[in-house]
Design a protein around this motif. Structure first.
Motif, PDB file in Angstrom:
ATOM      1  N   ASP A  66      -0.625  35.800  14.644  1.00  0.00           N
ATOM      2  CA  ASP A  66      -1.332  35.564  15.996  1.00  0.00           C
ATOM      3  C   ASP A  66      -0.770  36.704  16.849  1.00  0.00           C
ATOM      4  O   ASP A  66       0.398  36.756  17.109  1.00  0.00           O
ATOM      5  CB  ASP A  66      -0.983  34.160  16.486  1.00  0.00           C
ATOM      6  N   HIS A 124      -3.546  40.717  12.624  1.00  0.00           N
ATOM      7  CA  HIS A 124      -4.025  39.547  13.166  1.00  0.00           C
ATOM      8  C   HIS A 124      -4.951  38.633  12.471  1.00  0.00           C
ATOM      9  O   HIS A 124      -5.954  39.250  11.894  1.00  0.00           O
ATOM     10  CB  HIS A 124      -4.718  39.755  14.533  1.00  0.00           C
ATOM     11  N   GLY A 125      -4.590  37.509  12.218  1.00  0.00           N
ATOM     12  CA  GLY A 125      -5.439  36.444  11.255  1.00  0.00           C
ATOM     13  C   GLY A 125      -5.076  36.632   9.814  1.00  0.00           C
ATOM     14  O   GLY A 125      -5.598  35.558   9.344  1.00  0.00           O
ATOM     15  N   LYS A 173      -3.407  35.020   6.735  1.00  0.00           N
ATOM     16  CA  LYS A 173      -2.832  33.638   6.400  1.00  0.00           C
ATOM     17  C   LYS A 173      -2.413  33.616   5.240  1.00  0.00           C
ATOM     18  O   LYS A 173      -3.030  33.964   4.083  1.00  0.00           O
ATOM     19  CB  LYS A 173      -4.030  32.511   6.653  1.00  0.00           C
TER      20      LYS A 173
END
Length: 368
Positions: free
Chosen positions: A50, A111-112, A114
């Motif tokens: 994040d 970013h993002g 996972k």
């Protein structure tokens, strides 16, 4: 907010629910058969990058993250509900390492991103699955699998294009203040900078790069002198190092060249790969050196330190030479980005051609 760039946590996926051994019992149906449902899958623990989070302080005091278990199966073909996943939001640039095996579990660079940290256990099977033509009333069922448990170390490595390297009071914080909107503490005593600072340097409307300023490194850091190697990890993702040297020390006994060589040696002790990164020598506080002595000074530093690498003169306090240095850095960063993009495009082309060849071979085999 306190800057925290390292933390240790424990994560565990939820246990799977047990399968059920049950039989259908209804009026006027004497032999309803098995109807035991499966157990639910346990929840998993995930890490999510994040960009709105800048520190690992959330994991300094809360260190255990356990996902919920799956529910047990029930009769009437009722399957147990799965446990909810636990998502841990972390700053971009966080590396997650398994403390037991040393394996890198996740490297969150975008970013993002996972990544799975601990998988939940599978749910057990109910007796519904064990029904056969000769075993019409099975009482077998399987228990749920346990969730995965891990002890993890989180390390935050800031994402920057350029890293500032130098002795305490060399002028690193003054430089990042002069060329960006970062405002680190500046004072006339060593180790004013106690944690990394990031500054965005804007060269044009659509051209910029990020500079990372870390606390000064001194000789003996590998043995724990000063702040040691505590923050050197933040330079590992940079593509260029600026070695800023105070070329006009107030103390006549101080030898900047000897200090600079000792710093490079400490860098090599920490990480050979980091020591091999492109490193530009920047002579700061040049405004304190008379103009007639500058040529000899440049020749000395080029011979002793720079070699084939570029050498720049500047005064971060008066901003003399900072514009030329910033423009040179921007050109180097753009060249590096273009080379990386070209390499990625070439890799994609190779994968595409390999996939096309596999498709052609499969079609040829089918036609034969």
């Amino acid at each position: 907010m306190k800057f925290v760039d390292e933390a240790r946590i424990e994560v565990q996926g939820g246990n799977g629910g047990n399968g059920a051994a049950s039989f259908r019992r209804e009026k006027f149906i004497p032999k309803g058969g098995p109807d035991g449902g499966d157990g639910g899958r346990g929840g998993s623990v995930w890490a999510l990058a994040d960009r709105n989070i800048n520190t690992l302080v959330d994991y300094r005091y809360t260190r255990k993250f356990f996902a919920p278990n799956g529910e047990n199966g029930r009769g009437a073909d009722c399957f147990g509900a799965g446990g909810d996943d636990v998502v841990l939001r972390m700053p971009v640039g966080t590396t997650v390492v398994d403390m037991t095996t040393g394996e890198t579990v996740a490297d969150l660079t975008h970013h993002g991103d996972k990544k799975l940290l601990a998988a939940g256990g599978k749910g057990g099977l109910g007796n519904l699955h064990f029904k056969t033509s000769i075993n019409r009333a099975p009482r077998q069922f399987t228990p749920g699998e346990p969730g995965q448990y891990r002890e993890l170390r989180l390390e935050l490595k800031v994402l920057a294009d350029v890293g500032l390297l130098g002795m305490p009071n060399a002028g690193k914080s003054t430089f990042i203040t002069a060329v960006s909107n970062a405002r680190p503490k500046i004072a006339d005593y060593p180790f004013t900078t106690l944690h990394p600072h990031l500054g965005v340097v804007r060269v044009g409307p659509e051209q910029s790069f990020v500079v990372a300023d870390i606390p000064g490194l001194i000789e003996g850091a590998s043995e724990g002198a000063g702040l040691g190697h505590l923050f050197l990890r933040h330079l590992s993702r940079t593509s260029l190092l600026l070695h800023i040297i105070d070329c006009a020390p107030l103390d006549d006994e101080t030898d900047p060249i000897a200090q600079a060589k000792a710093l490079v040696a400490e860098l090599a002790k920490y990480d050979e790969e980091l020591a091999d990164k492109p490193r530009w020598v920047v002579l700061n506080k040049i405004d304190l050196v008379p103009e007639e002595e500058r040529e000899a000074l440049i020749a000395t530093y080029r011979k002793e330190l720079a070699g084939e690498s570029p050498l720049f003169l500047m005064s971060a306090a008066t901003r003399e030479g900072t514009k030329e240095l910033v423009n040179a850095i921007a050109q180097e960063i753009d060249r590096k980005r273009m080379a990386d993009n070209a390499a990625m495009d070439a890799e994609v082309d190779v994968r595409f051609s390999q996939g096309a060849e596999e498709v052609d071979m499969s079609l040829t085999q089918k036609s034969e």
